[in-house]
Design an enzyme around this catalytic site. Structure first.
Site, PDB file in Angstrom:
ATOM      1  N   ASP A 273       1.092  -1.373   0.207  1.00  0.00           N
ATOM      2  CA  ASP A 273       0.174  -0.363   0.330  1.00  0.00           C
ATOM      3  C   ASP A 273       1.102   1.364   0.312  1.00  0.00           C
ATOM      4  OD1 ASP A 273      -1.572   2.348   0.604  1.00  0.00           O
ATOM      5  OD2 ASP A 273      -2.898   0.627   1.466  1.00  0.00           O
TER       6      ASP A 273
ATOM      7  N   THR B  49      -7.384   3.811  -1.412  1.00  0.00           N
ATOM      8  CA  THR B  49      -6.650   2.447  -1.218  1.00  0.00           C
ATOM      9  C   THR B  49      -7.945   1.254  -1.881  1.00  0.00           C
ATOM     10  OG1 THR B  49      -5.447   3.024   1.270  1.00  0.00           O
ATOM     11  CG2 THR B  49      -6.253   0.684   0.592  1.00  0.00           C
TER      12      THR B  49
ATOM     13  N   TYR C 125     -10.144  -8.892   7.486  1.00  0.00           N
ATOM     14  CA  TYR C 125      -8.306  -7.944   8.023  1.00  0.00           C
ATOM     15  C   TYR C 125      -8.651  -8.108   8.812  1.00  0.00           C
ATOM     16  CZ  TYR C 125      -6.150  -3.868   7.570  1.00  0.00           C
ATOM     17  OH  TYR C 125      -5.111  -2.760   7.508  1.00  0.00           O
TER      18      TYR C 125
ATOM     19  N   HIS D 268       2.532   7.880   5.513  1.00  0.00           N
ATOM     20  CA  HIS D 268       1.270   9.659   6.032  1.00  0.00           C
ATOM     21  C   HIS D 268       1.780  10.445   8.181  1.00  0.00           C
ATOM     22  CE1 HIS D 268      -2.605   8.414   3.822  1.00  0.00           C
ATOM     23  NE2 HIS D 268      -2.109   7.005   4.469  1.00  0.00           N
TER      24      HIS D 268
ATOM     25  N   HIS E 221      -2.774  11.343   0.069  1.00  0.00           N
ATOM     26  CA  HIS E 221      -3.257  11.086  -1.648  1.00  0.00           C
ATOM     27  C   HIS E 221      -4.628  10.681  -1.254  1.00  0.00           C
ATOM     28  CE1 HIS E 221      -4.783   6.708   0.194  1.00  0.00           C
ATOM     29  NE2 HIS E 221      -3.421   7.203   0.853  1.00  0.00           N
TER      30      HIS E 221
HETATM   31  P1  AMP Z   1      -6.000   4.724   2.524  1.00  0.00           P
HETATM   32  O1  AMP Z   1      -4.822   5.362   3.416  1.00  0.00           O
HETATM   33  O2  AMP Z   1      -6.660   5.642   4.774  1.00  0.00           O
HETATM   34  O3  AMP Z   1      -6.884   5.075   1.356  1.00  0.00           O
HETATM   35  O4  AMP Z   1      -6.478   3.167   3.211  1.00  0.00           O
HETATM   36  C1  AMP Z   1      -5.261   2.679   4.105  1.00  0.00           C
HETATM   37  C2  AMP Z   1      -5.297   1.604   5.010  1.00  0.00           C
HETATM   38  O5  AMP Z   1      -6.203   0.928   5.136  1.00  0.00           O
HETATM   39  C3  AMP Z   1      -4.543   1.081   6.016  1.00  0.00           C
HETATM   40  O6  AMP Z   1      -3.363   0.922   6.402  1.00  0.00           O
HETATM   41  C4  AMP Z   1      -5.502  -0.343   6.565  1.00  0.00           C
HETATM   42  O7  AMP Z   1      -5.821   0.658   7.452  1.00  0.00           O
HETATM   43  C5  AMP Z   1      -6.949   0.333   5.911  1.00  0.00           C
HETATM   44  N1  AMP Z   1      -7.707  -1.538   5.125  1.00  0.00           N
HETATM   45  C6  AMP Z   1      -6.139  -1.482   4.170  1.00  0.00           C
HETATM   46  N2  AMP Z   1      -7.934  -3.021   3.999  1.00  0.00           N
HETATM   47  C7  AMP Z   1      -8.260  -3.043   5.270  1.00  0.00           C
HETATM   48  C8  AMP Z   1      -9.994  -3.814   5.203  1.00  0.00           C
HETATM   49  N3  AMP Z   1      -9.550  -4.913   3.931  1.00  0.00           N
HETATM   50  N4  AMP Z   1     -10.339  -3.839   5.809  1.00  0.00           N
HETATM   51  C9  AMP Z   1     -10.437  -2.363   6.941  1.00  0.00           C
HETATM   52  N5  AMP Z   1      -9.180  -1.709   6.445  1.00  0.00           N
HETATM   53  C10 AMP Z   1      -7.866  -1.710   5.769  1.00  0.00           C
HETATM   54 ZN    ZN Z   2      -3.495   2.672  -0.023  1.00  0.00          ZN
HETATM   55 ZN    ZN Z   3      -3.347   5.860   2.895  1.00  0.00          ZN
END
Ligand code: AMP
Ligand code: ZN
Ligand code: ZN
Length: 467
Positions: free
Chosen positions: A45, A81, A164, A205, A349
């Protein structure tokens, strides 16, 4: 003579029978891999494409030196994400797969979506991920914590999946995936597996991508994890037998408390319902949409307001009922807040997907990929048709283009654009040099003929016989 032929026929039949018997017997013990090589898709990620240039990453570099590197990938808007992970496994833009953001509201069902509350199938059913579609080809599949893994999409899940759990280590995730891919000796392993890992997004982040010290620590860990993945695959006898794609969902950019856009300076929060906030805000005006839009349109020079119907076509973000009547898009590195002056994340992002800082990379290795090959760029949606092709799966309709990735594959006939351009330029140069040479000679030839004739005339003049 006839007896010898009969004897040979008998021995031949016997040998054939023994051969078939051996194959049947060994088949009951172990099922060898059939069909195309299995495929493992891994996402780290928030791996911004240019981290590869800024940080050493020896394991990753050794992996793509044996395979293919796509230097940067144009992902989908919004560069978050969940939308991008769903695009990777469906080949669709957000407006077509319906996972528009991390926070959504669906006016048809009156439901709210948040990434920590995401397993209601109605959000995901507008599309179908590869780990479901590939089941129809008779394959086993696996989804390890990939967004959507634990959701009953079209009433099905992958053959193997885990709900998850952010506390499950990379080693544990890889251990399970290699076990599923290997099979148990009696049954064939999974043909397609998708594996998700949260880093380097968390580090990006927390510190921002410009914090070289912290990012190099975070990326060293990511590279160590890639080393672990390679050695686990080697130990399981899968390395070299399966295709591996390592990629990401988006990049990251530096934010600052000096780059805040405060909505309440333009409009009181009572005038709208906020669905999502930054860097792409989604708003539902409580009364007069035009009046609210006019106030937001001129709110800040680093924020663009769009009415749903005027969202640019290139973003592929208009044609879905989950897009709210007004969206606000912050410029790169700017953060939208409702009120106050607190910046929660030093890196973020979600911004316009045409920004290089939002782009991830892709590396691929395995029997179906070329070795030591590099291309400048493809789109995130192009990966789905590539994966379907590699697995011989009949893919669902999608926004990707297989020809964009054809050159990455071994043994495929493709138009290698830099090579073709090089050849065309070479031929043009050759033609123009030949033309110049002929012109030069053309100009010199009459002159030399004239010289020759003049010499002859002079000679004639001197010839005593002619006198
Ligand atoms: P973001 O940076 O806000 O776009 O999202 C990234 C975060 O989403 C990650 O650091 C995780 O904490 C969370 N995340 C990733 N995959 C999952 C999932 N399958 N279910 C719940 N949270 C998730
Ligand atoms: Zn991401
Ligand atoms: Zn992120």
């Amino acid at each position: 003579m006839l007896g010898r032929v009969k004897r040979m026929l008998l021995v031949g039949t016997l040998l054939g029978f023994l051969f078939v018997l051996a194959a049947v017997v060994s088949g009951t013990d172990e099922v060898g891999p059939t069909g195309p090589p299995p495929l493992l898709l891994v996402s780290f990620d928030g791996f911004r494409a240019d981290y590869l240039k800024r940080f050493p990453m020896p394991n990753l570099k050794s992996l793509y030196s044996q395979g293919v590197l796509v230097e940067q990938m144009t992902n989908v808007f919004v560069t978050k994400t969940f939308p991008n992970h769903y695009s990777l496994v469906t080949g669709l833009y957000a407006e077509s797969h319906g996972i528009m953001a991390s926070n959504m509201y669906d006016p048809d069902t009156n439901k709210h979506f948040h990434i920590s509350n995401n397993t209601d199938p109605s959000w995901w059913n507008e599309a179908e991920p590869l780990w479901i579609t590939a089941l129809d080809s008779g394959y086993k599949t696996a989804a390890m914590m990939w967004p959507g893994s634990d959701v009953l999409i079209h009433n099905r899940t992958a053959t193997h999946y885990f709900s998850y759990n952010p506390h499950m280590t990379f080693r544990e995730r890889v251990g399970n995936v290699t076990k599923w891919m290997k099979g148990d000796g009696k049954e064939e392993g999974v043909k397609f597996a998708a594996l998700y890992w949260e880093q380097p997004d968390i580090t990006g982040h927390r510190y921002g991508p410009e914090n070289t010290t912290m990012m190099s620590q975070g990326l060293k860990e990511v590279d160590d994890d890639i080393g672990l993945l390679i050695s686990e695959l080697k130990m399981a006898g899968l390395w070299g037998q399966i295709n591996v794609i390592i990629t990401s969902d988006h990049g990251m950019t530096q934010c600052s408390p000096d780059r805040l856009i405060q909505l309440d300076k333009c409009l009181g929060p009572d005038n709208y319902t906020l669905v999502d906030l930054t860097p792409v805000a989604a708003l539902i005006p409580k009364q007069n949409t035009t009046a609210v839009f006019n106030l937001l349109k001129n709110c800040h020079s680093h924020m663009t307001a769009y009415l749903k119907e005027s969202i640019p076509e290139r973003l592929h973000y208009r044609n879905n009922h989950r897009v709210q009547p007004i969206i606000l898009v912050a410029d790169e590195g700017w953060t939208i807040v409702q009120t106050g002056n607190v910046l929660h994340r030093l890196g973020d992002h979600g911004y316009d997907n045409s920004l290089p800082s939002m782009h991830p990379f892709l590396a691929a290795v395995g029997p179906s990929f070329r070795q030591g090959y590099r291309i400048g760029s493809i789109e995130t949606v192009d990966i789905y048709p590539l994966m379907c092709h590699l697995l011989s799966v009949n893919g669902r309709p999608n926004n990707g283009t297989l020809s964009h990735t054809r050159c990455m594959m071994a043994g495929e006939k493709c138009w290698d654009v830099p090579l073709v351009v090089g050849l065309v330029v070479g031929v043009l140069l050759l033609l123009s040099s030949v033309t110049v040479l002929f012109r030069f000679l053309g100009r010199r030839r009459p002159q030399s003929i004239r010289d020759f004739q003049r010499l002859n005339i002079d000679d004639d003049d001197d010839d005593p016989l002619l006198e």
